[in-house]
Write a protein that holds these residues in place. Structure first.
Motif, PDB file in Angstrom:
ATOM      1  N   LEU A   1       0.838  -1.191   0.000  1.00 14.90           N
ATOM      2  CA  LEU A   1       0.000   0.000   0.000  1.00 14.90           C
ATOM      3  C   LEU A   1       0.875   1.243   0.000  1.00 14.90           C
ATOM      4  O   LEU A   1       1.967   1.246   0.561  1.00 14.90           O
ATOM      5  CB  LEU A   1      -0.871   0.049   1.268  1.00 14.90           C
ATOM      6  N   THR A   2       0.373   2.300  -0.590  1.00 18.10           N
ATOM      7  CA  THR A   2       1.036   3.601  -0.485  1.00 18.10           C
ATOM      8  C   THR A   2       0.704   4.187   0.887  1.00 18.10           C
ATOM      9  O   THR A   2      -0.204   3.705   1.584  1.00 18.10           O
ATOM     10  CB  THR A   2       0.537   4.562  -1.574  1.00 18.10           C
TER      11      THR A   2
ATOM     12  N   GLU B   1      -2.969   5.151   0.898  1.00 16.76           N
ATOM     13  CA  GLU B   1      -3.904   4.033   1.092  1.00 16.76           C
ATOM     14  C   GLU B   1      -3.898   3.569   2.549  1.00 16.76           C
ATOM     15  O   GLU B   1      -4.952   3.283   3.125  1.00 16.76           O
ATOM     16  CB  GLU B   1      -3.533   2.880   0.159  1.00 16.76           C
TER      17      GLU B   1
ATOM     18  N   GLU C   1      -5.924   5.978   4.679  1.00 21.07           N
ATOM     19  CA  GLU C   1      -7.376   5.774   4.613  1.00 21.07           C
ATOM     20  C   GLU C   1      -7.821   4.681   5.566  1.00 21.07           C
ATOM     21  O   GLU C   1      -8.840   4.817   6.247  1.00 21.07           O
ATOM     22  CB  GLU C   1      -7.793   5.421   3.184  1.00 21.07           C
TER      23      GLU C   1
END
Length: 131
Positions: free
Chosen positions: A49-50, A53, A56
């Protein structure tokens, strides 16, 4: 120079040991994390994931995630030539669970301290109704 003299034993043992195929491998934490990342990728279990992301999922900003990563709260690696931080989904979920457990324990401790008279404030102030 032979292989035995090239790799003289050190006093400090690496923190990770992996055994397989009749051999034992001693790894540093960075080597272990790289090996696990490679194993996950081969097994199809990797889900990078970045920071956005991950943010979130955690309900925080990407900058906060970057700070958490830099502080060592979650393992990460840098991706590509740009060097963007990437974190595995499983590590984000583990961190979120740890954070929720810690929050719940703190709430229980606050409630217990309040019931035991650990706060010297009137009930109205504690409930947010005092002026």
């Amino acid at each position: 120079m032979n292989a035995m003299t090239a790799s003289a034993p050190t006093l400090e043992q690496p923190p990770f040991t992996i055994s397989g195929y009749g051999r034992t491998y001693r790894l540093t934490e960075d080597e272990f994390n790289a090996a696990m990342h490679a194993a996950d990728a081969v097994a199809g279990a990797s889900h990078p994931l970045t920071t956005g992301e991950a943010a979130e999922i955690l309900g925080v900003s990407a900058k906060t995630v970057a700070r958490l990563l830099d502080a060592g709260e979650m393992p990460f690696y840098r991706n590509g030539t740009a060097g963007h931080r990437m974190v595995e989904l499983r590590d984000v979920i583990a961190y979120k669970s740890k954070r929720e457990r810690r929050h719940n324990l703190m709430e229980q401790a606050r409630g217990l301290a309040y019931r035991m008279g650990g706060y010297d404030i009137p009930d109205e102030t504690a409930n947010g109704t005092a002026k």
